[in-house]
Motif scaffolding. Structure first.
Motif, PDB file in Angstrom:
ATOM      1  N   GLU A  64      -2.646  -1.889   1.651  1.00  0.00           N
ATOM      2  CA  GLU A  64      -3.778  -2.366   0.867  1.00  0.00           C
ATOM      3  C   GLU A  64      -3.385  -2.205  -0.593  1.00  0.00           C
ATOM      4  OE1 GLU A  64      -7.343  -0.371   2.098  1.00  0.00           O
ATOM      5  OE2 GLU A  64      -7.502  -1.608   3.903  1.00  0.00           O
ATOM      6  N   ALA A  65      -2.798  -3.274  -1.128  1.00  0.00           N
ATOM      7  CA  ALA A  65      -2.303  -3.279  -2.497  1.00  0.00           C
ATOM      8  C   ALA A  65      -2.444  -4.691  -3.050  1.00  0.00           C
ATOM      9  CB  ALA A  65      -0.840  -2.842  -2.545  1.00  0.00           C
ATOM     10  N   GLU A  66      -2.646  -4.764  -4.336  1.00  0.00           N
ATOM     11  CA  GLU A  66      -2.748  -6.065  -5.002  1.00  0.00           C
ATOM     12  C   GLU A  66      -1.373  -6.618  -5.368  1.00  0.00           C
ATOM     13  OE1 GLU A  66      -5.404  -5.574  -8.331  1.00  0.00           O
ATOM     14  OE2 GLU A  66      -6.810  -4.457  -7.087  1.00  0.00           O
ATOM     15  N   PHE A  67      -0.401  -5.717  -5.539  1.00  0.00           N
ATOM     16  CA  PHE A  67       0.939  -6.106  -5.973  1.00  0.00           C
ATOM     17  C   PHE A  67       1.929  -5.122  -5.379  1.00  0.00           C
ATOM     18  CE2 PHE A  67       4.479  -5.733  -8.992  1.00  0.00           C
ATOM     19  CZ  PHE A  67       4.873  -7.061  -9.083  1.00  0.00           C
ATOM     20  N   HIS A  68       3.061  -5.642  -4.859  1.00  0.00           N
ATOM     21  CA  HIS A  68       4.061  -4.759  -4.254  1.00  0.00           C
ATOM     22  C   HIS A  68       5.414  -5.467  -4.292  1.00  0.00           C
ATOM     23  CE1 HIS A  68       4.925  -1.767  -0.736  1.00  0.00           C
ATOM     24  NE2 HIS A  68       5.946  -1.864  -1.563  1.00  0.00           N
ATOM     25  N   ILE A  69       6.358  -4.889  -5.033  1.00  0.00           N
ATOM     26  CA  ILE A  69       7.725  -5.410  -5.010  1.00  0.00           C
ATOM     27  C   ILE A  69       8.694  -4.288  -4.655  1.00  0.00           C
ATOM     28  CG2 ILE A  69       7.345  -7.337  -6.606  1.00  0.00           C
ATOM     29  CD1 ILE A  69       8.841  -5.670  -8.745  1.00  0.00           C
ATOM     30  N   GLY A  99      -1.251  -7.557   2.206  1.00  0.00           N
ATOM     31  CA  GLY A  99      -1.598  -7.602   3.617  1.00  0.00           C
ATOM     32  C   GLY A  99      -0.506  -8.042   4.562  1.00  0.00           C
ATOM     33  N   VAL A 100       0.683  -8.386   4.071  1.00  0.00           N
ATOM     34  CA  VAL A 100       1.733  -8.846   4.973  1.00  0.00           C
ATOM     35  C   VAL A 100       2.098  -7.712   5.947  1.00  0.00           C
ATOM     36  CG1 VAL A 100       3.705  -8.257   3.475  1.00  0.00           C
ATOM     37  CG2 VAL A 100       3.924 -10.091   5.171  1.00  0.00           C
ATOM     38  N   ARG A 101       2.140  -8.046   7.225  1.00  0.00           N
ATOM     39  CA  ARG A 101       2.522  -7.057   8.245  1.00  0.00           C
ATOM     40  C   ARG A 101       4.044  -6.976   8.272  1.00  0.00           C
ATOM     41  NH1 ARG A 101      -0.340  -9.772  13.146  1.00  0.00           N
ATOM     42  NH2 ARG A 101       0.622 -11.502  12.058  1.00  0.00           N
ATOM     43  N   HIS A 102       4.548  -5.749   8.244  1.00  0.00           N
ATOM     44  CA  HIS A 102       5.996  -5.585   8.181  1.00  0.00           C
ATOM     45  C   HIS A 102       6.438  -4.278   8.830  1.00  0.00           C
ATOM     46  CE1 HIS A 102       4.374  -3.773   4.508  1.00  0.00           C
ATOM     47  NE2 HIS A 102       5.471  -3.032   4.442  1.00  0.00           N
ATOM     48  N   PHE A 103       7.758  -4.173   9.018  1.00  0.00           N
ATOM     49  CA  PHE A 103       8.379  -3.053   9.726  1.00  0.00           C
ATOM     50  C   PHE A 103       9.780  -2.905   9.160  1.00  0.00           C
ATOM     51  CE2 PHE A 103       8.265  -1.033  14.145  1.00  0.00           C
ATOM     52  CZ  PHE A 103       9.432  -0.316  14.007  1.00  0.00           C
ATOM     53  N   LEU A 104      10.092  -1.798   8.502  1.00  0.00           N
ATOM     54  CA  LEU A 104      11.457  -1.503   8.067  1.00  0.00           C
ATOM     55  C   LEU A 104      12.119  -0.788   9.235  1.00  0.00           C
ATOM     56  CD1 LEU A 104      12.600  -0.060   4.675  1.00  0.00           C
ATOM     57  CD2 LEU A 104      13.637   0.626   6.812  1.00  0.00           C
ATOM     58  N   PHE A 105      13.163  -1.400   9.824  1.00  0.00           N
ATOM     59  CA  PHE A 105      13.709  -0.834  11.052  1.00  0.00           C
ATOM     60  C   PHE A 105      15.152  -0.362  10.954  1.00  0.00           C
ATOM     61  CE2 PHE A 105      14.510  -5.373  11.326  1.00  0.00           C
ATOM     62  CZ  PHE A 105      15.808  -5.447  11.827  1.00  0.00           C
ATOM     63  N   ASP A 106      15.865  -0.705   9.888  1.00  0.00           N
ATOM     64  CA  ASP A 106      17.251  -0.272   9.767  1.00  0.00           C
ATOM     65  C   ASP A 106      17.624  -0.248   8.292  1.00  0.00           C
ATOM     66  OD1 ASP A 106      19.778   0.556  10.556  1.00  0.00           O
ATOM     67  OD2 ASP A 106      20.379  -1.364  11.413  1.00  0.00           O
ATOM     68  N   ALA A 120      -1.735   2.485  -7.695  1.00  0.00           N
ATOM     69  CA  ALA A 120      -0.845   3.601  -7.363  1.00  0.00           C
ATOM     70  C   ALA A 120      -1.247   4.304  -6.076  1.00  0.00           C
ATOM     71  CB  ALA A 120      -0.817   4.606  -8.513  1.00  0.00           C
ATOM     72  N   ASP A 121      -2.530   4.363  -5.784  1.00  0.00           N
ATOM     73  CA  ASP A 121      -2.994   5.057  -4.582  1.00  0.00           C
ATOM     74  C   ASP A 121      -3.208   4.082  -3.416  1.00  0.00           C
ATOM     75  OD1 ASP A 121      -5.242   3.760  -5.502  1.00  0.00           O
ATOM     76  OD2 ASP A 121      -6.575   5.488  -5.286  1.00  0.00           O
ATOM     77  N   PHE A 122      -2.295   3.103  -3.291  1.00  0.00           N
ATOM     78  CA  PHE A 122      -2.398   2.109  -2.230  1.00  0.00           C
ATOM     79  C   PHE A 122      -2.429   2.784  -0.856  1.00  0.00           C
ATOM     80  CE2 PHE A 122       2.130   2.785  -2.638  1.00  0.00           C
ATOM     81  CZ  PHE A 122       2.636   2.646  -1.351  1.00  0.00           C
ATOM     82  N   LYS A 123      -3.054   2.129   0.083  1.00  0.00           N
ATOM     83  CA  LYS A 123      -3.160   2.656   1.446  1.00  0.00           C
ATOM     84  C   LYS A 123      -2.184   1.928   2.364  1.00  0.00           C
ATOM     85  CE  LYS A 123      -6.805   5.170   0.431  1.00  0.00           C
ATOM     86  NZ  LYS A 123      -6.495   5.712  -0.861  1.00  0.00           N
ATOM     87  N   THR A 124      -1.702   2.641   3.370  1.00  0.00           N
ATOM     88  CA  THR A 124      -0.859   2.068   4.411  1.00  0.00           C
ATOM     89  C   THR A 124      -1.649   2.106   5.709  1.00  0.00           C
ATOM     90  OG1 THR A 124       1.145   2.788   3.291  1.00  0.00           O
ATOM     91  CG2 THR A 124       1.319   2.316   5.652  1.00  0.00           C
TER      92      THR A 124
END
Length: 140
Positions: A64-69, A99-106, A120-124
């Motif tokens: 839950e963030a407005e901006f994320h890079i 809101g993009v659903r993602h998974f860092l796997f490697d 700064a206090d974005f939620k996961t």
């Protein structure tokens, strides 16, 4: 006119903050760059490095963030963004739309990236799986 009271000047040197293990993921280390304090919580900037070899990855989630890079500084990481496998290598910049659903796997043992997120206090938020995830490769 520019409101100079909403944020303040910040200059953080490498010796001012240290990598910490109490971030979002226990297999990464995080170094705060002072931006959350300087922007009164509007934005966080942090360096993230690999700490342990990948086992299960991050799991499916969204923020839950407005901006994320994410700007990959060294090494590489493999993500699933929705159902698209994406290799992010040194020099790459990824904008994660809200809101993009993602998974860092490697990721590589030398992985280091700069993450900038607002607020700064974005939620996961954990989400249901979108698709199967490839197995990570073992570190040697």
């Amino acid at each position: 006119m520019l409101d100079r009271t909403a944020t303040k000047f910040s200059h953080v040197k490498p010796t001012d903050t240290h990598f910490r293990s109490d971030g979002l993921r226990d297999f990464f280390l995080y170094r705060d760059l002072g931006i959350a304090e300087a922007t009164n919580g509007k934005v966080i900037a942090q360096l993230v490095i690999a700490n342990n070899a990948p086992e299960k990855g991050t799991g499916w989630h969204r923020h839950e963030a407005e901006f994320h890079i994410v700007i990959m500084l060294r090494g590489w990481a493999k993500f699933m963004y929705e159902d698209q496998e994406t290799l992010v290598s040194a020099g790459d910049c990824v904008h994660q739309r809200p809101g993009v659903r993602h998974f860092l796997f490697d990721y590589s043992p030398d992985m280091e990236y700069l993450e900038v997120v607002g607020p700064a206090d974005f939620k996961t938020i954990d989400v249901d799986p979108v698709c199967d995830i490839p197995a990570p490769k073992a570190w040697f």
